[in-house]
Scaffold this motif. Structure first.
Motif, PDB file in Angstrom:
ATOM      1  N   UNK A   1    -130.493  -1.715  11.693  1.00  0.00           N
ATOM      2  CA  UNK A   1    -129.717  -3.645  10.731  1.00  0.00           C
ATOM      3  C   UNK A   1    -128.978  -3.852  11.753  1.00  0.00           C
ATOM      4  N   UNK A   2    -128.442  -5.326  11.699  1.00  0.00           N
ATOM      5  CA  UNK A   2    -128.140  -6.169  12.405  1.00  0.00           C
ATOM      6  C   UNK A   2    -127.408  -7.345  11.625  1.00  0.00           C
ATOM      7  N   UNK A   3    -126.052  -6.961  12.014  1.00  0.00           N
ATOM      8  CA  UNK A   3    -124.542  -8.459  11.921  1.00  0.00           C
ATOM      9  C   UNK A   3    -124.630  -9.453  12.579  1.00  0.00           C
ATOM     10  N   UNK A   4    -125.504 -10.363  11.434  1.00  0.00           N
ATOM     11  CA  UNK A   4    -125.123 -12.005  11.902  1.00  0.00           C
ATOM     12  C   UNK A   4    -123.531 -12.275  11.188  1.00  0.00           C
ATOM     13  N   UNK A   5    -122.330 -12.146  11.762  1.00  0.00           N
ATOM     14  CA  UNK A   5    -121.736 -12.637  10.822  1.00  0.00           C
ATOM     15  C   UNK A   5    -121.117 -13.907  10.290  1.00  0.00           C
ATOM     16  N   UNK A   6    -121.820 -14.781  10.779  1.00  0.00           N
ATOM     17  CA  UNK A   6    -121.507 -16.331  10.521  1.00  0.00           C
ATOM     18  C   UNK A   6    -122.060 -16.368   9.739  1.00  0.00           C
ATOM     19  N   UNK A   7    -123.243 -16.141   8.991  1.00  0.00           N
ATOM     20  CA  UNK A   7    -123.876 -16.053   8.422  1.00  0.00           C
ATOM     21  C   UNK A   7    -123.300 -16.713   6.728  1.00  0.00           C
ATOM     22  N   UNK A   8    -122.418 -16.243   7.194  1.00  0.00           N
ATOM     23  CA  UNK A   8    -121.005 -16.401   5.385  1.00  0.00           C
ATOM     24  C   UNK A   8    -120.854 -17.515   5.538  1.00  0.00           C
TER      25      UNK A   8
ATOM     26  N   UNK B   1    -135.106  -6.264  12.308  1.00  0.00           N
ATOM     27  CA  UNK B   1    -133.705  -6.057  12.248  1.00  0.00           C
ATOM     28  C   UNK B   1    -133.540  -6.321  10.739  1.00  0.00           C
ATOM     29  N   UNK B   2    -132.491  -5.370   9.769  1.00  0.00           N
ATOM     30  CA  UNK B   2    -132.541  -5.748   8.758  1.00  0.00           C
ATOM     31  C   UNK B   2    -131.014  -6.787   8.564  1.00  0.00           C
ATOM     32  N   UNK B   3    -130.939  -7.946   8.594  1.00  0.00           N
ATOM     33  CA  UNK B   3    -129.126  -8.530   8.446  1.00  0.00           C
ATOM     34  C   UNK B   3    -128.352  -8.019   7.069  1.00  0.00           C
ATOM     35  N   UNK B   4    -127.256  -7.882   7.470  1.00  0.00           N
ATOM     36  CA  UNK B   4    -126.499  -7.240   6.903  1.00  0.00           C
ATOM     37  C   UNK B   4    -126.361  -7.704   6.016  1.00  0.00           C
ATOM     38  N   UNK B   5    -125.910  -9.411   6.344  1.00  0.00           N
ATOM     39  CA  UNK B   5    -124.948  -9.628   5.564  1.00  0.00           C
ATOM     40  C   UNK B   5    -125.522 -10.968   4.689  1.00  0.00           C
TER      41      UNK B   5
ATOM     42  N   UNK C   1    -126.581 -20.016  15.173  1.00  0.00           N
ATOM     43  CA  UNK C   1    -127.593 -20.253  16.323  1.00  0.00           C
ATOM     44  C   UNK C   1    -127.533 -19.274  17.552  1.00  0.00           C
ATOM     45  N   UNK C   2    -126.167 -18.509  17.828  1.00  0.00           N
ATOM     46  CA  UNK C   2    -125.765 -17.765  18.870  1.00  0.00           C
ATOM     47  C   UNK C   2    -125.684 -16.189  17.784  1.00  0.00           C
ATOM     48  N   UNK C   3    -125.623 -16.551  16.409  1.00  0.00           N
ATOM     49  CA  UNK C   3    -125.982 -15.063  15.737  1.00  0.00           C
ATOM     50  C   UNK C   3    -127.416 -14.386  15.770  1.00  0.00           C
ATOM     51  N   UNK C   4    -128.105 -15.441  15.722  1.00  0.00           N
ATOM     52  CA  UNK C   4    -129.740 -15.819  15.311  1.00  0.00           C
ATOM     53  C   UNK C   4    -129.979 -14.750  17.782  1.00  0.00           C
ATOM     54  N   UNK C   5    -129.344 -15.754  18.112  1.00  0.00           N
ATOM     55  CA  UNK C   5    -129.632 -15.063  19.298  1.00  0.00           C
ATOM     56  C   UNK C   5    -129.792 -13.776  20.088  1.00  0.00           C
TER      57      UNK C   5
END
Length: 508
Positions: free
Chosen positions: A298-305, A264-268, A390-394
């Motif tokens: 591509x995956x999104x981890x919105x809280x990484x911001x 997975x490519x992390x969009x953020x 942590x939930x974004x990673x899960x």
């Protein structure tokens, strides 16, 4: 200069076992290299010559008797000066601990001693691991072997620079927000942050206890797997230590395929603010993995911001608590004030003289965040963001096997360039911090040289908690494909490094 220093740890292990070289010869070759170049690099704060040679001699004697030895016996190693070592100074890069000798060994040090690995010495770092450039050391900055005008990353720039400059084949570092992986990206080395609790933290001077993790610094993925297997495992002395077995990390590094894996490519972590050369090398790595049979999504981890903001509340808060004991009364070098001597005045004089500006900044920030009336608004809110990350990673790992991103948004910047702008310095950790907040393992490996400046770019792999072996499987395959493309290891692309020389322009 001996050609031995150019070999990987795995190669050196094979040469020692075959009797092609002695441990004393190998150790002396690295000590000679340190003597020749470290005056320009400042990777080492202490060189452990006598003990290292004595251990090497023990290895040679044991091998001559046919005794069974650990595969890494006789292979030299350097240790970040945040990890306590009995009989050697441990300063944490601070005047506060200048000259302090620990009465005990960290668990990881005890393990490398048991394996009979000669310890070459202690490496430089940002004071108490607070920094991203190794410019905040009380004993002067470490310089990047690729270009002595550039930083080697931080806080563990000393360990990474020592490995990149062929002063040591292996090193230990600590990673709180990227302090192993980011220096790896800056110096063209491999750096691994294991799953939180996978390697004992006992004996690592604490900065942020819920984030700190000891891990390997090497020149190849296989070398990291070898060292990780040695230092990993449960430790009753560490209350956060996992009971899980270390895992078949070396076996994973030798699997040789990624066919069928979903990456997975992390969009953020691949957009605005990233240097063009970094993005280019990252895309090249993706194409190589796709060509090897991996599926790239591509995956999104919105809280990484929000990870950077959360980290720079949690980390200073924990640091302010951990460093409170350095007061000149219980711990730390005592400074007596002029005039009336009271405990308060001794504490003030000691901390004023013993701590540098960056440490003071973070202690003040952390103390404020924990103060009455602000705890819930700052520290409490940051912990809630941590849970969201942590939930974004899960969610991401429910769709893919591993995640991939650039390790750092830029290549190594110039010494002094960001010292007056702490926020700009903190932004350099934007891609590495999420892993520490969630406790997941991360690996950085060389991805090539940026076209703009000819400096190394790092590629970061992230895996679920307790799945460190996936990092080694994917990392080893990508490393092999990249080296086939380059015609050899990345460090060989800098002839002055491979041939035992340094670029001295700008050295002081």
């Amino acid at each position: 200069m001996s050609e031995l220093i150019n070999n990987s740890a795995a190669e050196l292990s094979g040469k020692l076992a075959a009797g092609e070289v002695t441990a004393v010869e190998l150790t002396q070759a690295h000590l000679d290299r340190i003597a020749a170049v470290d005056g320009s690099i400042n990777a080492f704060l202490h060189v452990n010559t006598d003990e290292a040679l004595a251990v090497a001699a023990e290895v040679d004697a044991a091998r001559s008797k046919g005794e069974e030895l650990h595969p890494l016996a006789g292979v030299p190693i350097a240790v970040k000066d945040l990890i306590v070592t009995k009989g050697q100074p441990t300063t944490a890069g601070s005047r506060m601990l200048d000259g302090w000798l620990s009465p005990y060994d960290a668990t990881v040090v005890r393990k490398i001693r048991a394996a009979k690995m000669p310890m070459l010495g202690k490496t430089n770092l940002d004071e108490f691991a607070m920094g991203s450039s190794t410019e905040h050391s009380a004993f002067g900055p470490t310089r990047n072997p690729w270009n002595l005008d550039r930083i080697p990353g931080g806080s563990g720039g000393g360990s990474a620079a020592a490995v990149a400059a062929f002063e040591a084949p292996l090193a230990l570092g600590t990673d709180t927000g990227g302090s192993i992986r980011q220096p790896g990206a800056m110096t063209g080395t491999v750096g691994v942050k294991p799953t939180y609790g996978g390697v004992s933290r006992y004996g690592a001077i604490a900065m942020a206890s819920s984030l700190d993790q000891i891990g390997p610094v090497t020149r190849t993925v296989l070398d990291s797997a070898l060292l990780h297997e040695l230092i990993g495992g449960h430790d009753p002395a560490d209350s956060t230590s996992l009971t899980d077995p270390v895992g078949p990390l070396v076996e994973a590094a030798k699997m040789g395929n990624v066919s069928g894996l979903r990456i997975g490519v992390i969009k953020e972590l691949n957009g605005e603010g990233y240097q063009d050369g970094v993005r280019e090398k990252f895309q090249e790595s993706l194409e190589l993995l796709r060509g090897a049979g991996a599926e790239i999504v591509e995956v999104s981890c919105p809280n990484f911001d929000h990870a950077l903001g959360a980290y720079y509340l949690i980390m200073p808060s924990e640091a302010s608590s951990n460093l409170a004991k350095y007061d000149g009364v219980r711990f730390g070098n005592r400074v007596l004030p002029e005039g009336q001597t009271t405990i308060e005045r001794v504490m003030g004089a000691t901390r004023e003289a013993g701590f540098g500006d960056e440490v003071k900044r973070r202690i003040i920030l952390g103390t404020y965040a924990l103060s009455a009336g602000y705890y819930d608004a700052y520290y409490g809110s940051a912990q809630k963001v941590r849970t969201l990350i942590q939930r974004d990673f899960d969610a991401a790992f429910s769709k893919v096997d591993v995640l991939i991103s650039p390790t750092a948004p830029t290549t190594a910047f110039k010494l002094g360039e960001k010292l007056e702008d702490p926020l700009a310095m903190y932004l350099n950790d934007v891609a590495t911090i999420p892993a520490n907040l969630a406790g997941v393992p991360g690996l950085s490996l060389p991805g090539g040289l940026a076209e703009e400046d000819g400096l190394p770019v790092g590629i970061q792999l992230l895996a679920p908690v307790r799945e460190d072996a996936r990092l080694y499987r994917v990392g080893a395959v990508l490393e092999t494909m990249l080296e086939e493309k380059w015609g050899g290891p990345l460090l060989a692309q800098a002839p002055e490094l491979a041939e035992g020389r340094l670029q001295t322009e700008g050295a002081k």
